[in-house]
Structure formats: structure tokens, C-alpha cells
Design an enzyme around this catalytic site. Structure first.
Site, short mmCIF file in Angstrom:
data_model
loop_
_atom_site.label_atom_id
_atom_site.label_comp_id
_atom_site.label_asym_id
_atom_site.label_seq_id
_atom_site.Cartn_x
_atom_site.Cartn_y
_atom_site.Cartn_z
N CYS A 73 0.85 -1.19 0.00
CA CYS A 73 0.00 0.00 0.00
C CYS A 73 0.88 1.23 0.00
O CYS A 73 1.94 1.25 0.63
CB CYS A 73 -0.89 -0.04 1.24
N GLN A 255 -7.77 19.00 10.07
CA GLN A 255 -6.44 18.52 10.45
C GLN A 255 -6.48 17.01 10.65
O GLN A 255 -7.48 16.45 11.09
CB GLN A 255 -5.95 19.23 11.72
N PHE A 282 -7.23 31.78 5.14
CA PHE A 282 -7.44 30.38 4.79
C PHE A 282 -8.00 29.67 6.02
O PHE A 282 -7.53 28.62 6.45
CB PHE A 282 -6.15 29.72 4.33
N CYS A 375 1.67 22.51 5.67
CA CYS A 375 1.93 21.07 5.62
C CYS A 375 2.96 20.74 4.54
O CYS A 375 3.16 19.58 4.21
CB CYS A 375 0.64 20.29 5.39
#
Length: 428
Positions: A73, A255, A282, A375
Site C-alpha cells: 500500500c 487537520q 485560509f 503542511c
């Protein structure tokens, strides 16, 4: 020139941005997933890509993977690297990006914010019409760098609240098998139970709609939607944001972990300090705005009107000041000079692409404190460089690991702009 070579020996020097082992090959760098620094390996090499065939000398930091799907995966990039080597690698993703952007700054130690695990996952479903008896359904995650779906029976990085997500995804996918369209099933754990939004199903007729509604009841889902269109809402899903409770629209950004959100919010609040007028850009559904609004006047801007409406509704409760909101595309129309200068502090948490235009506007502003949340180490470093070039000083940069075992890292950067020096009066 790319050449193909089988069974090439490589000494891995370091991990790359995607968690791949990097080695110097005969024709340049070779990137081999699942190999670790210091290891001597045998890899099947094609150009700059290597496929791990054998480990001749394992790293002393190598540990057993805890998931049977690891390396098949594509969900996790690094599971076999022990701490503290893993934390050092995650930390280096931030320091290397800052160095590349020529931002000289000390970076705090990595904060582990995996907590109970991921509270959201996107499962992919594909359908094989070549099956002899019936359409075969495969539900799982994408194989790394491929379009193949790997069927999984469980995912150990998900939170316990997501325990029913995979069975629900399979049941829903089976109901849509005759459609035959590639399907994404986005499952989110909320206070009231699982909230599932489907993407790719297209238009659903009345009969299938009723079938899915019955399935939602059987599975005790809080809500089931088709690309934002609510099929049934048995209980309005909510999430706690500080003392506020927000009802997110289907599929809205969230999140990855509860622990990650709390760590981010704590660092942002500490950085804001006693600032009374704060802009949250944002803003999404209010991760920061709703927490900051307990004792501050907060303005929130966001292009997603539904998310912003949810934020505004959640701010109308005891103990939270009503948040002023504006639906605004901050990529095309960032807040500028006079608008920004009205605030004591600005927080911005853009998507992975960063916020270059907004960062440039902030760099030219008089806002005393800017908090950047990101991120992506690369776009964070780019935006940080713009702020520094505009006169901001780096106060603190903290990496947060809420994407454990992935090559992603969350970052909070705090930037302060010194007040202009007052000129003394000339005597005489």
C-alpha cells in the site's frame, strides 16, 4: 542517459523528501523506496528509480514494520525506521527546505502529534467488470506511484473512532458496483459518528439513493453525502474547536489528528499572545479562529463559503466572540497593506501550494506578528523567505508530526516585525 540494470549494489546515504533511500549510482542518484540510511542493498535499477530486492547490510535503526500492507500500500513511506532516527529525518525535511530557501533559522525539535491516530481517510474503490460471475469490488488505498488499488482489511494508523470506516466503505462500494465508476469514499470521525462523502459516483437515481439511505441506517452513519449533496443526515456531525462546536459541511478540510490540531492551535495561540485584533486567513471551518475568538476580535477569510458559514455559526455561542467573515479567494485577491495593518497579528494556513501572493503582501505590511502554518516544507520555506526579505525576524519554527510514517510534516512558523525606531527631535 538512463540505463536499466538488475541487481545493482547500492550504499544508501540518506532518506529523501519522499522517504526513499538515496544512493550514488553509476549514472547519478538512485532513489529506492523502503531502504534506510547506511544500508547496503541490492536493487533493480531503471534510471534514477530503484526497487529494493535484498538488504545485504541492514541499518541498526531498522525495525519490523507493524502493518502487513507496508511497502505494498502506498499510504506509509517509512515504518521501519526507529526513533530517534525517524524524528531526525522528519526534522531534516524542514531544515533542508529552509536552507535551500536561504532562511537562517533554528528549528525546534519535532513534536509527535499522532495521538490516537488519523480521524479521516479517503478509500478508493474500483470495479472489475471482467469477473465471470459478478462485478468484483476492490476497496483500499493506492499503491505507491501507481493507479492500482491495494485491498486492505485494516489500517493501524487510523483512530479507534474510524473502526467502522472500512466496512462502511466496502458496503457502499458494493451498492454502487453497477455504476462501475472509480469511487473515492471520504470518511471522517466526528463526535456523532462517521461522516461519509462520496466522490465520483455521479448522479444517483431515486432507487439507488434510497438504497444508500438504508445502508447509512444499517451502519449507523451520522451523515452520508454524494459530492456534498446530503443523502441523509441522521445526526448532524460536529467537531469541537476549543469551547466551540462546529458542524462542518461534507468533505471540508480537517487537520489529520486531534492531537495535531491541538498542538497547532496551542502554538498559534502562544504566538499571538495578547494581540487583540487577529486575522485568520485560509480559515477553513475555524481551527484557529474559533479558539482565538474567546478573548479577541477575529476576522476570518476563506474561499469555501460553506466552511466559512459553519465557522460563523459556531462562533455564536457563549464564551466566543462572533467572528467577522469574508468569502474571499486569497490566491487571486490577498489582503493588502491597509487591510492588513488593521491587525495586531495574522495567521495564515494555506493549502500545500502555499500562499506566495499573501506572503508578499504580508512582507510589505506593518503587522507586528505573523504566524505561518503549513503542511509543505518547501512552500513554507519559500513563504518564510518572502517574510524575512520584508523585514520580519524568525521567532520560532516548530515541526509537528501528525502525518506519522508519511513524508509530510506540519510546521508552525512565528515571525515578528520590529517596530520602526522613532526619530529623536533635533535641538537647537
Amino acid at each position: 542517459m538512463n540505463t536499466s540494470s538488475l541487481h545493482t549494489r547500492l550504499r544508501i546515504s540518506r532518506l529523501g523528501q519522499r522517504g526513499e533511500g538515496i544512493a550514488q549510482g553509476e549514472d547519478g542518484l538512485v532513489f529506492t523506496p523502503y531502504a534506510l540510511p547506511g544500508e547496503l542493498i541490492v536493487a533493480d535499477v531503471d534510471g534514477e528509480r530503484g526497487v529494493l530486492a535484498e538488504i545485504l547490510e541492514p541499518s541498526p535503526d531498522r525495525i519490523a514494520a507493524f502493518c502487513p500492507h507496508f511497502s505494498i500500500c502506498g499510504g506509509c513511506a517509512v515504518q521501519t525506521l526507529a526513533h530517534p532516527a525517524y524524528a531526525i529525518w522528519k526534522h531534516s525535511l524542514v531544515t533542508a527546505a529552509l536552507e535551500h530557501a536561504r532562511v537562517d533559522a533554528k528549528v525546534d525539535d519535532l513534536i509527535d502529534a499522532h495521538g490516537a491516530g488519523r480521524r479521516r481517510a479517503t478509500f478508493h474503490a474500483r470495479f472489475d467488470r471482467n469477473a465471470t460471475v459478478r462485478v468484483e469490488t476492490t476497496v483500499g488505498f493506492m499503491r505507491g506511484r501507481a493507479h492500482e488499488i491495494i485491498a486492505i482489511d485494516a489500517c493501524p494508523i487510523l483512530s479507534p473512532d474510524m473502526a467502522g470506516a472500512l466496512p462502511a466503505a466496502r458496503r457502499i462500494a458494493d451498492a454502487l458496483a453497477d455504476h462501475g465508476k472509480p469511487l473515492d469514499i471520504i470518511a471522517t470521525a466526528t463526535t456523532e459518528g462517521l461522516d461519509i462523502d462520496l466522490h465520483g459516483a455521479g448522479k444517483i437515481d431515486a432507487v439507488l439513493r434510497q438504497s444508500l439511505i438504508r445502508i447509512a441506517g444499517d451502519l449507523d452513519l451520522a451523515r452520508l453525502s454524494n459530492h456534498g449533496d446530503i443523502l441523509i443526515e441522521r445526526r448532524a456531525p460536529t467537531l469541537e474547536m476549543g469551547i466551540a462546536r462546529v458542524a462542518p459541511p461534507p468533505g471540508s478540510f480537517l487537520q489529520a489528528t486531534v492531537a495535531g490540531e491541538e498542538a497547532l492551535a496551542r502554538l498559534v495561540s502562544e504566538a499571538i499572545g495578547k494581540a487583540k485584533r487577529v486575522a485568520d486567513l485560509f480559515a477553513g471551518i475555524g481551527t484557529f479562529a474559533l479558539r482565538l475568538a474567546t478573548n479577541r476580535d477575529v476576522f476570518a477569510a476563506e474561499s469555501d463559503a460553506a466552511a466559512l458559514a459553519a465557522l460563523a455559526r459556531a462562533s455564536h455561542r457563549p464564551g466566543v466572540r462572533a467572528v467577522k467573515t469574508e468569502v474571499r479567494d486569497l490566491f487571486r485577491r490577498p489582503l493588502l497593506g491597509g487591510e492588513l495593518d488593521a491587525f495586531d497579528a495574522v495567521v495564515f494556513d494555506p493549502p500545500r501550494a502555499g500562499a506566495e501572493g499573501q506572503a508578499r503582501a504580508l512582507a510589505q505590511s506593518k503587522v507586528p506578528t505573523v504566524v505561518a502554518v503549513s503542511c509543505s516544507a518547501q512552500t513554507f520555506a519559500r513563504d518564510a523567505a518572502l517574510l524575512v526579505a520584508g523585514g520580519y525576524k524568525v521567532d520560532r519554527i516548530t515541526p509537528i508530526d501528525q502525518f506519522r510514517h508519511s513524508p509530510h510534516v506540519e510546521i508552525v512558523g512565528v515571525f515578528r516585525k520590529p517596530a520602526p525606531k522613532k526619530r529623536g527631535r533635533l535641538l537647537g
